[in-house]
Motif scaffolding. Structure first.
Motif, short mmCIF file in Angstrom:
data_model
loop_
_atom_site.label_atom_id
_atom_site.label_comp_id
_atom_site.label_asym_id
_atom_site.label_seq_id
_atom_site.Cartn_x
_atom_site.Cartn_y
_atom_site.Cartn_z
N ALA A 31 31.35 7.99 -37.42
CA ALA A 31 32.23 7.63 -36.29
C ALA A 31 32.09 8.63 -35.15
O ALA A 31 32.04 8.24 -33.97
N ILE A 43 36.28 3.95 -32.23
CA ILE A 43 35.06 3.46 -31.57
C ILE A 43 35.41 2.41 -30.51
O ILE A 43 34.85 2.42 -29.40
N ASP A 80 38.43 4.76 -37.91
CA ASP A 80 37.13 4.94 -37.26
C ASP A 80 36.85 3.79 -36.30
O ASP A 80 36.41 4.00 -35.16
N ARG A 81 37.10 2.59 -36.77
CA ARG A 81 36.84 1.41 -35.94
C ARG A 81 37.72 1.43 -34.68
O ARG A 81 37.26 1.06 -33.59
N GLU A 126 21.73 2.12 -40.55
CA GLU A 126 22.20 3.27 -41.34
C GLU A 126 21.27 3.62 -42.49
O GLU A 126 20.95 4.80 -42.69
N PHE A 140 32.61 2.89 -42.35
CA PHE A 140 33.67 3.16 -41.38
C PHE A 140 35.03 2.76 -41.94
O PHE A 140 35.16 1.72 -42.60
N THR A 141 36.03 3.56 -41.64
CA THR A 141 37.41 3.23 -41.99
C THR A 141 38.05 2.51 -40.80
O THR A 141 37.49 2.46 -39.70
N GLU A 168 29.80 -4.79 -37.32
CA GLU A 168 29.18 -4.32 -38.55
C GLU A 168 28.47 -5.47 -39.26
O GLU A 168 29.05 -6.53 -39.47
#
Length: 222
Positions: free
Chosen positions: A187, A11, A7-8, A148, A3-4, A221
């Protein structure tokens, strides 16, 4: 990195938006740590090591060529030499196979999917308790857990939700997660899953004016 930072942020915003519709608390955890399978490694190494004498017998191999005095030694010495050789070879096979299965992707490949799913479920349950999801005032915590590397996901709901929402109601949520991961848009998968989870929660646990945000909204994460 899965995730970038944008993205975070997406979310976190999706979780906050979802919780504005429901009294439920949604926590999203993603682990990217590849699991190792020591039980599989031990089982395969032991099986191959124990099978070695049979393989040697079927192949017609004899340790006679390893010992210069084999033809001149007493029978009891030949037996001892043979046993020592077999035990040594078994030990070498055991260690080599154990290392190969444990430290490479073979452990994952050789472990049945059902066992891998059970392991993901246990990890999700551990996080559910560790993150305080079973301590919300209304027992309305929901964990969305994504492994993942395994391409597996779990949705775990606390007792108040479990009493009203059947487990199969979360199938769409899990499908959205997995589809996003497989498509290379994790994401998007998480945001979609959070929205679907909110739909389920809002139907049974609508937002209350005195609702307090008890758990953090950011992506966790591992």
């Amino acid at each position: 990195m899965l995730f970038t930072d944008p993205d975070r942020a997406r979310i976190a915003e999706a979780i906050a938006t979802a919780e504005s519709r429901t009294a439920g608390e949604i926590v999203v955890i993603v682990t990217s740590e590849r699991q190792r399978y020591p039980a599989t490694a031990l089982s395969v190494a032991a099986l191959l090591a124990l099978a070695l004498p049979l393989v040697m017998l079927l192949a017609g191999w004899s340790p006679a060529g390893l010992f210069a005095d084999w033809g001149d030694a007493a029978a009891v010495d030949n037996v001892r030499h043979a046993l020592e050789t077999v035990v040594l070879l078994q030990a070498l096979v055991f260690v080599a196979v154990l290392a190969a299965v444990y430290f490479t992707g073979l452990g994952h490949t050789l472990t049945p999917r059902g066992l891998r799913r059970d392991r993901v479920h246990r990890a999700a349950m551990t996080q559910f308790k560790a993150r305080g999801l079973e301590q919300t005032s209304g027992r309305t915590g929901v964990l969305i857990y994504i492994d993942e590397p395994e391409h597996l996901a779990e949705v775990i709901a606390d007792t108040a939700i479990y009493a009203k929402v059947a487990p199969d109601h979360w199938v769409a949520t899990i499908t959205a997660l997995i589809d996003g991961m497989k498509a290379g848009r994790p994401a998007d998968g998480v945001v979609a899953a959070v929205g679907l989870a909110a739909d389920v929660l809002a139907a049974h646990f609508p937002y209350q004016a005195n609702d307090v945000n008890e758990l953090a909204d950011h992506l966790i994460e591992l």
